[in-house]
Design a protein around this motif. Structure first.
Motif, PDB file in Angstrom:
ATOM      1  N   ARG A 454       0.847  -1.191   0.000  1.00 18.40           N
ATOM      2  CA  ARG A 454       0.000   0.000   0.000  1.00 18.40           C
ATOM      3  C   ARG A 454       0.882   1.241   0.000  1.00 18.40           C
ATOM      4  O   ARG A 454       1.769   1.372   0.845  1.00 18.40           O
ATOM      5  N   PRO A 455       0.646   2.162  -0.936  1.00 20.10           N
ATOM      6  CA  PRO A 455       1.410   3.418  -0.911  1.00 20.10           C
ATOM      7  C   PRO A 455       1.183   4.163   0.391  1.00 20.10           C
ATOM      8  O   PRO A 455       0.167   3.977   1.072  1.00 20.10           O
ATOM      9  N   LYS A 456       2.120   5.022   0.730  1.00 19.70           N
ATOM     10  CA  LYS A 456       2.012   5.846   1.931  1.00 19.70           C
ATOM     11  C   LYS A 456       2.221   7.300   1.527  1.00 19.70           C
ATOM     12  O   LYS A 456       2.842   7.587   0.488  1.00 19.70           O
ATOM     13  N   PRO A 457       1.715   8.238   2.327  1.00 15.71           N
ATOM     14  CA  PRO A 457       1.916   9.647   1.984  1.00 15.71           C
ATOM     15  C   PRO A 457       3.401   9.979   1.883  1.00 15.71           C
ATOM     16  O   PRO A 457       4.208   9.524   2.701  1.00 15.71           O
ATOM     17  N   ALA A 458       3.767  10.739   0.847  1.00 13.37           N
ATOM     18  CA  ALA A 458       5.158  11.128   0.676  1.00 13.37           C
ATOM     19  C   ALA A 458       5.566  12.106   1.775  1.00 13.37           C
ATOM     20  O   ALA A 458       4.718  12.815   2.349  1.00 13.37           O
ATOM     21  N   ALA A 459       6.862  12.141   2.083  1.00 14.15           N
ATOM     22  CA  ALA A 459       7.374  13.094   3.071  1.00 14.15           C
ATOM     23  C   ALA A 459       7.020  14.514   2.637  1.00 14.15           C
ATOM     24  O   ALA A 459       6.980  14.811   1.439  1.00 14.15           O
ATOM     25  N   PRO A 460       6.757  15.421   3.597  1.00  8.52           N
ATOM     26  CA  PRO A 460       6.333  16.777   3.237  1.00  8.52           C
ATOM     27  C   PRO A 460       7.268  17.475   2.253  1.00  8.52           C
ATOM     28  O   PRO A 460       6.805  18.130   1.308  1.00  8.52           O
ATOM     29  N   SER A 461       8.577  17.331   2.439  1.00 10.87           N
ATOM     30  CA  SER A 461       9.520  18.002   1.540  1.00 10.87           C
ATOM     31  C   SER A 461       9.434  17.443   0.123  1.00 10.87           C
ATOM     32  O   SER A 461       9.452  18.197  -0.859  1.00 10.87           O
ATOM     33  N   LEU A 462       9.313  16.106   0.003  1.00 11.71           N
ATOM     34  CA  LEU A 462       9.199  15.485  -1.317  1.00 11.71           C
ATOM     35  C   LEU A 462       7.869  15.850  -1.960  1.00 11.71           C
ATOM     36  O   LEU A 462       7.807  16.162  -3.160  1.00 11.71           O
ATOM     37  N   SER A 463       6.811  15.821  -1.159  1.00 12.45           N
ATOM     38  CA  SER A 463       5.493  16.157  -1.672  1.00 12.45           C
ATOM     39  C   SER A 463       5.469  17.582  -2.226  1.00 12.45           C
ATOM     40  O   SER A 463       4.957  17.822  -3.330  1.00 12.45           O
ATOM     41  N   GLU A 464       6.059  18.513  -1.503  1.00  4.87           N
ATOM     42  CA  GLU A 464       6.072  19.897  -1.949  1.00  4.87           C
ATOM     43  C   GLU A 464       6.907  20.062  -3.215  1.00  4.87           C
ATOM     44  O   GLU A 464       6.546  20.808  -4.130  1.00  4.87           O
ATOM     45  N   ALA A 465       8.032  19.345  -3.287  1.00  2.00           N
ATOM     46  CA  ALA A 465       8.885  19.435  -4.479  1.00  2.00           C
ATOM     47  C   ALA A 465       8.151  18.917  -5.711  1.00  2.00           C
ATOM     48  O   ALA A 465       8.244  19.500  -6.804  1.00  2.00           O
ATOM     49  N   VAL A 466       7.391  17.838  -5.550  1.00  2.00           N
ATOM     50  CA  VAL A 466       6.640  17.275  -6.675  1.00  2.00           C
ATOM     51  C   VAL A 466       5.505  18.212  -7.082  1.00  2.00           C
ATOM     52  O   VAL A 466       5.283  18.474  -8.270  1.00  2.00           O
ATOM     53  N   ARG A 467       4.774  18.719  -6.099  1.00  2.00           N
ATOM     54  CA  ARG A 467       3.687  19.652  -6.410  1.00  2.00           C
ATOM     55  C   ARG A 467       4.202  20.866  -7.182  1.00  2.00           C
ATOM     56  O   ARG A 467       3.595  21.298  -8.170  1.00  2.00           O
ATOM     57  N   ARG A 468       5.342  21.401  -6.708  1.00  2.00           N
ATOM     58  CA  ARG A 468       5.905  22.586  -7.363  1.00  2.00           C
ATOM     59  C   ARG A 468       6.352  22.274  -8.793  1.00  2.00           C
ATOM     60  O   ARG A 468       6.093  23.041  -9.727  1.00  2.00           O
ATOM     61  N   ALA A 469       7.009  21.119  -8.974  1.00  2.00           N
ATOM     62  CA  ALA A 469       7.499  20.738 -10.307  1.00  2.00           C
ATOM     63  C   ALA A 469       6.345  20.551 -11.283  1.00  2.00           C
ATOM     64  O   ALA A 469       6.404  21.012 -12.428  1.00  2.00           O
TER      65      ALA A 469
END
Length: 518
Positions: A454-469
């Motif tokens: 089962r996938p898990k929520p990405a770390a906040p820093s990684l999540s933000e980097a992906v959202r921004r990209a």
């Protein structure tokens, strides 16, 4: 090989196999499968080719759905056929002990039929069957099942001959070089083109696990061959390149060309392969089971095209035309066909080697032929001003958001620009027209192929980097980012991400339900 094919063909006829009979071939790629396949072509029997890469369930569906008359297989396949009640009279490849033959319902073997056919020919009896009608069915080739159950694409002898010509022209295969086939289907194409063919020591159901040493050994067996692999293989080849000894490195350096099809290959992987195969021309043909070889591009062409929306797969190969079916804001085709640059829609193909129809799937056949004279591929993309085709994912996976229509590859390319991201899959939740985008990642550190998880929520820093990209590169807002150890992919290629499964999981998870593992 010609003698072997003629012997088997005569033996099959003598045992009762007739033109038009459907024959399921469940044989490991190699000399036996090649001989039996071409013997079927010779007598006009219809070869049903559904390989083990479909998995047990997919293979069962393919064999039963094809309404076969005969089943020719290795012992493992014959045991499976008995256990699962597959239809068809049974023929083994090798001669089996009497007890095994009785238990498995085997009537005879290819070894016995070949001996019988050889004896007939030695006694001067000609092969008593005319060459098949060019427009008669020749084969049922099953798709990978990456977007649903595998479909049987029916090819006539005329279409199959045109496919062989298209592949040969595209890959420039030469008998003096030969072919290393790191993908089961292509092991069958080489002989038709006069190219000696070697299959590496590998599990054909896991083509993405082909290693550099295994590939080097196969290359070394031929000297300067063309090399073909599944699209998932290059990454593992590069990951295991450090295991090569001096002889292996020398063999790899001797490869004359490298090809891969089934899914686009990123330029950085081709560049990595160029370092261990410096003399090989790297070419990535685009095509599908229904029309093998549609377009092609080499590494230099990819570099010249530069970055863009999707993956550039090059210009049409000879005798192929490409057009785009225009889509509306919800991702549905409007009926308009265009060859204008910059218009995104479903990719249409016209060529002499397009499949005749889908076996027993009249609705699917009608949908794929709804544009008269064209095959609707189910892929989405666009043409550029130089006439090059850019593939942007599957038409069924387009993202119909409130901000407009986006293609999955746009989002995935943007997410994969984040340094720690190994691979990304774009999913959507909600109704068409207001869909929200979810990204599920596989990171370099977290990659662990194996059982579903089962996938898990990405770390906040990684999540933000992906959202921004994704926001900056694709213009799309991402509502959630998850991380998994390996996204679900199709069985055959090990490379096409199952975006439908990602979307189902995301819908359930974001509703607060417990979703199944991926």
């Amino acid at each position: 090989m010609h003698r072997r094919v003629e012997d088997i063909a005569a033996g099959l006829l003598g045992h009762g196999v007739r033109p038009g009979d459907r024959v399921s071939l469940l044989i490991t790629p190699g000399a036996d499968l090649t001989g039996v396949l071409y013997a079927c072509f010779r007598i006009g029997a219809v070869a049903v080719v559904a390989d083990a890469g479909l998995g047990t369930q997919g293979l069962t569906r393919a064999v039963i759905g094809s309404h076969i008359d005969w089943l020719i297989g290795i012992p493992k396949a014959l045991v499976g056929a008995r256990a699962m009640g597959w239809p068809g009279r049974r023929i083994s490849v090798e001669q089996l002990p009497t007890v095994d033959r009785a238990a498995l319902g085997v009537e005879t073997s290819i070894a016995e039929l070949a001996r019988s056919g050889a004896l007939q020919r030695e006694l001067g009896a000609p092969l008593d069957v005319a060459h098949p009608d060019p427009d008669a069915d020749a084969a049922v080739l099953f798709t990978s099942g990456s977007t649903g159950p595998a479909k049987g694409a029916v090819m006539t002898h005329r279409q199959l001959s045109a496919m062989f010509a298209a592949v040969g022209d595209t890959l420039d295969l030469a008998p003096e070089r030969g072919l290393v086939a790191g993908f089961a289907t292509f092991a069958l194409l080489g002989p038709a083109l006069g190219a000696p063919t070697v299959v590496p020591d590998m599990d054909i159901t896991r083509p993405g696990e082909l290693t550099a040493p295994a590939l080097a050994a196969a290359i070394g067996a031929l000297g300067r061959p063309a090399v073909f692999t599944a699209p998932a293989a290059p990454r593992n080849i590069l990951d295991t390149a450090g295991e090569l000894d001096e002889a292996g490195r020398a063999a790899m350096a001797g490869a004359a060309s490298f090809f891969s099809a089934g899914a686009p290959i990123p330029a950085h992987l081709l560049q990595g392969l160029a370092e261990i195969m410096p003399e090989a021309k790297a070419l990535t043909p685009y095509g599908m089971t229904e029309c093998l070889a549609v377009a092609a591009i080499d590494l230099e062409g990819i570099e010249a095209a530069g970055p863009g929306s999707g993956v550039c797969v090059g210009t049409p190969v000879p005798r192929v035309e490409i057009a785009i079916a225009v889509m509306d804001d919800e991702g549905r085709t409007t009926g308009e066909i265009t060859e204008e640059a910059g218009v995104t829609g479903e990719i249409l193909v016209r060529a002499p080697h397009v499949r005749d129809r889908y076996l027993m799937l009249w609705g699917t056949t009608h949908t794929s032929m709804r544009f008269e004279g064209w095959h609707a591929t189910g892929d989405v993309g666009h043409l550029d001003t130089a006439g090059r085709l850019w593939v942007e994912g599957r038409a069924a996976h387009v993202l119909a958001t409130a901000d407009g229509l986006f293609t999955p590859v746009q989002v995935e390319d943007a997410a994969e620009a984040v340094p720690t991201v190994r691979r990304a899959g774009a999913a959507v939740v909600g109704p068409r027209g207001t869909q929200q985008v979810v990204v599920i990642l596989e990171t370099e550190d977290g990659h662990r192929p194996g059982k579903a998880a089962r996938p898990k929520p990405a770390a906040p820093s990684l999540s933000e980097a992906v959202r921004r990209a994704v926001r900056e590169r694709a213009g799309v807002e991402v509502v959630a980012v998850f991380e998994t150890r390996a996204p679900p992919t199709d069985i055959r290629h090990n490379s096409k991400i199952d975006r439908a499964a990602l979307s189902r999981w995301s819908e359930q998870t974001l509703r607060g339900e417990r979703a199944e593992a991926l």
